[in-house]
Scaffold this motif. Sequence first.
Motif, mmCIF file in Angstrom:
data_model
loop_
_atom_site.group_PDB
_atom_site.id
_atom_site.type_symbol
_atom_site.label_atom_id
_atom_site.label_comp_id
_atom_site.label_asym_id
_atom_site.label_seq_id
_atom_site.Cartn_x
_atom_site.Cartn_y
_atom_site.Cartn_z
ATOM 1 N N PRO A 120 -3.807 -7.092 -9.585
ATOM 2 C CA PRO A 120 -5.146 -6.555 -9.300
ATOM 3 C C PRO A 120 -6.152 -6.842 -10.417
ATOM 4 O O PRO A 120 -7.305 -7.155 -10.143
ATOM 5 N N LYS A 144 3.879 -7.627 1.656
ATOM 6 C CA LYS A 144 2.551 -7.501 2.255
ATOM 7 C C LYS A 144 1.556 -7.201 1.154
ATOM 8 O O LYS A 144 1.837 -6.462 0.214
ATOM 9 N N PRO A 195 -2.290 -5.925 0.554
ATOM 10 C CA PRO A 195 -3.529 -5.413 1.138
ATOM 11 C C PRO A 195 -4.711 -6.221 0.619
ATOM 12 O O PRO A 195 -4.610 -6.871 -0.420
ATOM 13 N N GLY A 247 -5.450 -4.823 -2.886
ATOM 14 C CA GLY A 247 -4.424 -4.328 -3.814
ATOM 15 C C GLY A 247 -3.356 -5.356 -4.102
ATOM 16 O O GLY A 247 -3.411 -6.491 -3.627
ATOM 17 N N GLY A 248 -2.389 -4.945 -4.878
ATOM 18 C CA GLY A 248 -1.302 -5.839 -5.256
ATOM 19 C C GLY A 248 -0.221 -5.887 -4.189
ATOM 20 O O GLY A 248 -0.216 -5.099 -3.253
ATOM 21 N N PRO A 249 0.723 -6.839 -4.321
ATOM 22 C CA PRO A 249 1.768 -7.008 -3.320
ATOM 23 C C PRO A 249 2.770 -5.849 -3.312
ATOM 24 O O PRO A 249 3.036 -5.249 -4.352
ATOM 25 N N ALA A 250 3.305 -5.555 -2.134
ATOM 26 C CA ALA A 250 4.357 -4.553 -1.998
ATOM 27 C C ALA A 250 5.366 -5.084 -0.983
ATOM 28 O O ALA A 250 5.079 -6.013 -0.233
ATOM 29 N N VAL A 251 6.551 -4.495 -0.990
ATOM 30 C CA VAL A 251 7.577 -4.970 -0.056
ATOM 31 C C VAL A 251 7.315 -4.411 1.337
ATOM 32 O O VAL A 251 7.127 -3.216 1.514
ATOM 33 N N LYS A 252 7.273 -5.300 2.327
ATOM 34 C CA LYS A 252 7.112 -4.857 3.716
ATOM 35 C C LYS A 252 8.476 -4.660 4.353
ATOM 36 O O LYS A 252 8.775 -3.605 4.865
ATOM 37 N N VAL A 302 3.921 1.279 0.448
ATOM 38 C CA VAL A 302 5.113 1.369 1.293
ATOM 39 C C VAL A 302 6.229 2.169 0.625
ATOM 40 O O VAL A 302 7.349 2.206 1.104
ATOM 41 N N THR A 340 -2.489 0.634 -7.412
ATOM 42 C CA THR A 340 -3.389 -0.131 -6.556
ATOM 43 C C THR A 340 -3.768 0.622 -5.282
ATOM 44 O O THR A 340 -4.686 0.244 -4.585
#
Lengths: 353, 227
Positions: free
Chosen positions: A28, A99, A101, A104-109, B97, B148
Amino acid sequence: MNSLKRFREAMQRGTPDRVPVAPMVNVPHASRVLGVKPWEYVTDNKLYVKGQLKAWRLYGYDWIFNHQPIQGITREERRAMRVENGFVVLPTELGTTLKIPLEGGPAVKEPALKSYDELDKLEMPDLDKPERWEPLKALLEKTKGEVYICSKVPAPFHYAAEWMRGMENFMLDMITQPREVHRLLEFMTEVAIEIGKRQIDLGTHGIMMEDPSAAAQVISPVHYREFAYPYEKKVCSALRKYGGEVIIHICGDTTPILEDLAKTGASCLSVDESVDLRDAKRRVGNRVALFGNVSVDTIYRGTRAEIEGNVEKCITSAGSEGYIVSSSCGLHAGTPIENLKVMVNAGKKMGAR
Amino acid sequence: MGEEIKKAVIEGKIYEIEELVNAALEHGEAANDILKDMISGMEVVSDLFERRVYYVPETLLSAHAMQRGLDIIRPLLNYDKVEVQGKVLIGTVAGDVHDIGKNLVSMFLEGAGFEVKNLGRDVPTQVFVEETRKYKPDILGLSAMMSTTIVKMREVIEALEEAGLRDDVLVIIGGAAASESYAREIGADGYASDAAKAVKLCEKLMKERGKRELVKEVPRSHAARHA
């Protein structure tokens, strides 16, 4: 003394001309500095390098944190990228779907493994693809030995938990099917070592291994010693033997496991703000360098005086030997550029001999 | 039998609990009493978690054991006789998540006798608003693990204000990215740093809420701010 020499000196527990300053600039923040969306920054190797360099030149800190977990994005991964409900969905070669957003920063989907039966089919990400190494090569080329480049390897425990099984499943697996958990951890250890060796071959100066799921608020010291420590140690000793030096970062409390962490073979421990630097220095300062822990909350919303006060407290507690002043964790999204400038400049001023 | 069920929850006997609960039912024990046994087991777990005897894996295992028991007795419960402490709606904000901590809060709250609706993770702001309107919770719990996504908490509170629902519900926040000072900044009603503390916070808020309903003319601080 340039940044590279200064940082290296501190990593070897020496006392450089001043304490190196190395905030954990993340997706970010770097994308904010570059003025692009976080997903554009992570999924485009050229933009990624541009963002890293722009932030480094803007702030003048002493390292570049090359923070992609399995390094550069390959053509295949980019091709598989899609947009779903306002998110960029990015399948990775480890089988995990990420995924990102729009802001925002990446996160696990989706974690990679529905069950451990699928473990036998898992393959090492293809590390021969040249795009993987484009970012690291470009960063090294463009900075010409001026600054310490620290590249990331995926910590076995954290990536097994978050990327491969999902946290909740993994936490239960540790009790209900420990043998399978160890099998997965062995695989993740190989991945981390292979990625680390490639980075060392290319000339990375250091390796960062972030293992937040192993924090002492999450798992007990007993579980830490059974499931996290042995694999942290395997990665650290393999990479050390290969000529690298490793920093381990764990967000959250690590007070009860500091001695263990110091025995992993890591050269440096990055601690969150819940760890008392003076106490850490006393307990493990003779074995490892320390890194941290100016509160990311203070950097995000503190006044100039508060940020400077926090930096000063860190440097006073840790001393100037074997210490690198950094943020306590990855920066909050939306951290004002001015605030991080205050942190970096305070570190340079107060850390001078 | 009651002690055994309580112990099965404490020890997270996910494979044995169904058998124990079925045996108790066959023995003629009331579902409501079995629920009480499981709740008293969860109270012990919550205490062990707070004292750092239990960590996330052990606690989750207990919570799963309780869920398995609950699945059996749920259709048999006499709801008139279940004492409900309050209604809580809970979820992780959009883009985030992570839901392990939020699930622990949800399970501990159920263990403490709250009625909980868990919206899951990555919940869009509008869904929080619609569900607040429909479900009419006493408390809305928001979780964010990532620096974030924390900004979404403010967004939910603003959306509740816009929808005219803010005064009907207490908003509490938690998760690694949240803090007491952030709660104050965005006008939330409370913050808890872990699942056991979240239960205490909800109990405290429900006591205060009871009082507040008796003196309806006293405006709450945020209502006054927007007056």
